[in-house]
Design a protein around this motif. Structure first.
Motif, PDB file in Angstrom:
ATOM      1  N   ALA A 103     -24.816  28.508   9.351  1.00 36.14           N
ATOM      2  CA  ALA A 103     -24.759  27.702   9.196  1.00 36.14           C
ATOM      3  C   ALA A 103     -24.082  25.981   8.471  1.00 36.14           C
ATOM      4  O   ALA A 103     -23.351  25.381   8.955  1.00 36.14           O
ATOM      5  N   PRO A 149     -34.361  24.809  -1.506  1.00 37.84           N
ATOM      6  CA  PRO A 149     -35.146  24.393  -1.159  1.00 37.84           C
ATOM      7  C   PRO A 149     -35.904  25.552  -0.090  1.00 37.84           C
ATOM      8  O   PRO A 149     -37.476  25.291  -0.040  1.00 37.84           O
ATOM      9  N   LYS A 202     -27.963  22.148  -0.736  1.00 36.76           N
ATOM     10  CA  LYS A 202     -28.927  22.096   0.520  1.00 36.76           C
ATOM     11  C   LYS A 202     -29.382  23.202   1.352  1.00 36.76           C
ATOM     12  O   LYS A 202     -30.550  23.112   2.101  1.00 36.76           O
ATOM     13  N   VAL A 255     -45.231  21.117   0.200  1.00 33.35           N
ATOM     14  CA  VAL A 255     -43.961  21.021  -0.273  1.00 33.35           C
ATOM     15  C   VAL A 255     -43.104  21.846   0.946  1.00 33.35           C
ATOM     16  O   VAL A 255     -42.109  21.884   1.086  1.00 33.35           O
ATOM     17  N   ALA A 256     -44.005  23.466   1.505  1.00 34.49           N
ATOM     18  CA  ALA A 256     -43.730  23.958   2.517  1.00 34.49           C
ATOM     19  C   ALA A 256     -44.755  24.197   4.065  1.00 34.49           C
ATOM     20  O   ALA A 256     -44.753  24.849   3.567  1.00 34.49           O
ATOM     21  N   PRO A 257     -44.471  22.865   4.129  1.00 34.59           N
ATOM     22  CA  PRO A 257     -45.525  22.963   5.152  1.00 34.59           C
ATOM     23  C   PRO A 257     -45.126  24.794   6.466  1.00 34.59           C
ATOM     24  O   PRO A 257     -45.808  24.969   8.041  1.00 34.59           O
ATOM     25  N   TRP A 258     -42.895  24.664   6.794  1.00 34.22           N
ATOM     26  CA  TRP A 258     -43.174  26.056   7.718  1.00 34.22           C
ATOM     27  C   TRP A 258     -43.610  26.958   6.906  1.00 34.22           C
ATOM     28  O   TRP A 258     -43.439  27.777   8.135  1.00 34.22           O
ATOM     29  N   TYR A 268     -40.823  23.475  13.175  1.00 38.41           N
ATOM     30  CA  TYR A 268     -42.327  24.704  13.301  1.00 38.41           C
ATOM     31  C   TYR A 268     -42.884  23.897  14.844  1.00 38.41           C
ATOM     32  O   TYR A 268     -43.869  24.520  14.858  1.00 38.41           O
ATOM     33  N   LEU A 324     -31.994  26.252  12.245  1.00 40.96           N
ATOM     34  CA  LEU A 324     -31.922  25.658  11.294  1.00 40.96           C
ATOM     35  C   LEU A 324     -33.047  25.211  10.414  1.00 40.96           C
ATOM     36  O   LEU A 324     -34.054  26.387  10.139  1.00 40.96           O
ATOM     37  N   LEU A 325     -32.605  24.038   9.756  1.00 43.16           N
ATOM     38  CA  LEU A 325     -33.014  24.245   7.926  1.00 43.16           C
ATOM     39  C   LEU A 325     -35.149  23.896   8.486  1.00 43.16           C
ATOM     40  O   LEU A 325     -35.165  22.702   9.076  1.00 43.16           O
ATOM     41  N   PRO A 326     -35.330  24.321   7.604  1.00 42.42           N
ATOM     42  CA  PRO A 326     -37.064  24.562   8.693  1.00 42.42           C
ATOM     43  C   PRO A 326     -37.922  23.153   7.198  1.00 42.42           C
ATOM     44  O   PRO A 326     -39.187  22.679   8.489  1.00 42.42           O
ATOM     45  N   TRP A 327     -36.816  23.015   6.615  1.00 46.65           N
ATOM     46  CA  TRP A 327     -37.984  21.507   5.824  1.00 46.65           C
ATOM     47  C   TRP A 327     -37.178  20.672   6.355  1.00 46.65           C
ATOM     48  O   TRP A 327     -37.875  19.682   5.715  1.00 46.65           O
ATOM     49  N   ARG A 328     -36.499  20.266   7.414  1.00 49.74           N
ATOM     50  CA  ARG A 328     -36.044  19.055   7.708  1.00 49.74           C
ATOM     51  C   ARG A 328     -36.318  19.042   8.635  1.00 49.74           C
ATOM     52  O   ARG A 328     -36.465  19.091  10.178  1.00 49.74           O
ATOM     53  N   LEU A 356     -29.100  30.596   8.186  1.00 51.16           N
ATOM     54  CA  LEU A 356     -28.782  29.581   7.378  1.00 51.16           C
ATOM     55  C   LEU A 356     -27.853  29.605   6.841  1.00 51.16           C
ATOM     56  O   LEU A 356     -27.253  28.486   6.858  1.00 51.16           O
TER      57      LEU A 356
END
Lengths: 308, 270
Positions: free
Chosen positions: A207, A225, A221, A299-302, B142, B94-98, A204
């Protein structure tokens, strides 16, 4: 053959044609009825509410059994009061306040407010210190190597061992109580934030760098997060530790708060009150922890963590 | 887009090494790489694991410093990442929160490209259509399948309209069927946009189907072993004649023979 000749314009045009043709096919196979509405059936309602229903029934049975055993069994109410007595004590304690100028309040609400305010103040201070502290430690090698021995030393010390010292420094005051809460809650927050920064996925970061991030943007950014769910789970642990801090501080040195009330009610053989306060502590702790879980999922569903 | 004769990436005696702190030694990943890549060309790097393919791409993107030689993009020495070079990652990154859309917009937030908000919107829309993801703007990574995630990764790389697309084993983690579809997609996109593409893969088939040239890199230290020209007309992906042709089989065999010994070496850990 020259490269430019190999890939001629005609080839290019043919490619576009073919690409368009494949696109056409893909669209045709897309069935618009793929997502269908599922109505509300009894099974569906049960599937969604069963957790809540089962837990409620379970607890009701537990308290009824408790009531039966204490009513018909030969049990001294000094050791185990009736469940109804405990609830009554809790209800009365939470709905009445001490009269103006009382020396000691028998109202649970008064003590609860004192403890809750202390806990919140302590947690707020712990967050204000712990979050920036942990982020700095994760982000800067020098800060990390300077602070980490102290953090590990204090984090591994049983916090209860510091209580006599703080009483010596600050006396039997609210400040002392809040300090103990801060000391209890701050380390999980520091360590989690620190770990969050450290474990930020390398790809990340790569990237973000490739797409032009400077150092500040990299933190703002990506790292922040990414670390946020770590910080929340640090706060979650901090709440648990903080509550221990609240009770310990009040048991050892104080004349108000839930910890003191437990001590006082036990000393005066009011066991129903003791149980009522314990129940209140359980409810308070679970509510706070569930709130942070909800916040984490929000805030962090992923992260999709499967909680115990 | 036809390939021009203008060189866009030039590596001149490029050497890259890493410090092995524990052993106080240096590991040379790539040694004396000389490679000229023309504008609009699709170059595929093939070689055993750990031979330094990724190091080459990272050096072109400006992510890692070089320890010798030079890499020039359009005549200028590479020192840092720039908007003219975009990258597609193996693990998507990929940024998972976006959301999908927000991920594709990331390059616009990180650098000032001097384009209007209107144009950004239009470009994001175009990119999403190009990778066939229209309608998934508000989804989170996700919620997507592997192939879809990588298409988001490709769309993000295309967002800045880069001249050079660097792809580091982009389809390695994708199942075989989706992979073929993605290869076709990749060929179509690169043909439509006319970008120069440097592509890493472990699959010889993928290399032959996608590449104008296949660069075979040897193992420890990574050196260019041979550059194989692939002359099939494009598009190759939906052209069943390519895969059953004799030339294809010969090329496949030739490249396999080049990497075979190296691949065996890595399994023995010599």
């Amino acid at each position: 053959m020259e490269l430019s000749q190999r890939r001629s314009n005609a080839d290019y045009e043919r490619g576009i044609e073919m690409a368009k043709a494949t696109e056409q096919i893909q669209y045709e196979t897309d069935d618009p009825n793929r997502i269908q509405d599922v109505g509300w059936t009894f099974k569906e309602v049960w599937r969604r509410t069963r957790g809540f229903v089962v837990t409620s029934v379970n607890l009701i049975i537990f308290f009824i059994l408790w009531e039966i055993v204490t009513t018909y069994g030969n049990i001294n109410s000094l050791f185990l009061p009736k469940a109804s007595a405990m609830f009554q004590e809790l209800w009365v304690g939470m709905t009445t306040r001490a009269p103006e100028g009382a020396v000691f309040s028998g109202s649970i609400l008064d003590h609860f407010l004192h403890s809750f305010t202390n806990l919140m103040t302590g947690l707020a201070i712990a967050m204000a210190i712990g979050i920036p502290g942990g982020l700095l430690m994760g982000g800067n090698k020098y800060v990390e190597s300077i602070l980490s021995p102290y953090v590990w030393a204090l984090a591994s010390l049983p916090r209860i061992a510091l209580v006599p010292l703080f009483i010596l420094f600050l006396g039997f005051t609210t400040t002392m109580q809040v300090t103990i809460i801060v000391i209890s809650a701050v380390f999980p927050i520091v360590i989690n934030a620190w770990a969050g920064v450290k474990t930020t996925e390398k790809s990340l970061l790569a990237a973000a760098k490739v797409f032009g991030a400077n150092r500040v943007q990299l933190y703002y950014k990506v790292v922040l997060p990414y670390t946020l769910p770590f910080i929340i789970s640090g706060i979650q642990q901090g709440i648990g530790r903080g509550l221990i801090g609240v009770v310990i501080a009040e048991l050892f040195g104080g004349s108000n708060g839930l910890g003191y009330l437990i001590q006082r009610s036990a000393d005066t053989f009011n066991t129903a009150m003791t149980f009522a306060v314990l129940l209140l502590l359980i409810v308070m702790s679970l509510s706070l922890i569930n709130f942070t879980r909800w916040l984490e999922a929000k805030v962090a569903p992923w992260r999709n963590v499967n909680h115990l | 887009m036809p390939i021009s004769n203008e060189n866009i990436i030039v590596a001149d005696n490029l050497t890259i090494s890493y410090d092995l702190h524990r052993e106080r030694k240096k590991l040379i990943a790539l040694q004396d790489i000389n490679l000229e890549i023309k504008k609009g060309e699709f170059v595929v790097l093939v070689g055993p694991s750990g031979c330094g393919k990724t190091s080459f791409i990272n050096a072109v993107s400006g992510l890692i410093p070089k320890s010798g030689g030079s890499v020039k993009v359009r005549g200028e020495e590479v020192t840092a990442p720039g908007p003219d070079r975009a990258m597609v990652f193996q693990d998507y990154a990929l940024l998972p929160w976006r959301t999908v859309e927000s991920n594709i917009r990331l390059p616009y937030e990180l650098q000032n490209l001097g384009i209007s908000e209107e144009e950004k919107k239009q470009r994001v829309k175009n990119c999403l259509e190009l990778v066939d993801l229209a309608g998934f703007e508000k989804s989170f990574p996700y919620e997507l399948s592997g192939g879809m995630k990588q298409r988001v990764g490709i769309a993000r790389a295309l967002a800045t309209n880069p001249d050079i697309l660097l792809a580091d084993e982009p389809f390695a983690a994708i199942d075989a069927m989706t992979r073929e579809a993605m290869q076709a997609e990749m060929e179509r996109i690169v043909m439509e946009t006319g970008q120069t593409c440097v592509f890493i893969t472990h699959s010889i088939d993928e290399a032959i189907l996608l590449g104008d040239r296949v660069v075979v890199i040897s193992y420890r230290p990574g050196k260019i072993k041979e550059i194989v020209n692939i002359d099939f007309p494009r598009p190759r992906m939906n052209n069943s004649e390519v895969k059953i042709s004799k030339t294809y089989a010969e090329l496949r065999d030739h490249i396999w023979n080049l990497v075979k010994d190296e691949a065996m070496q890595t399994t023995r850990g010599e």
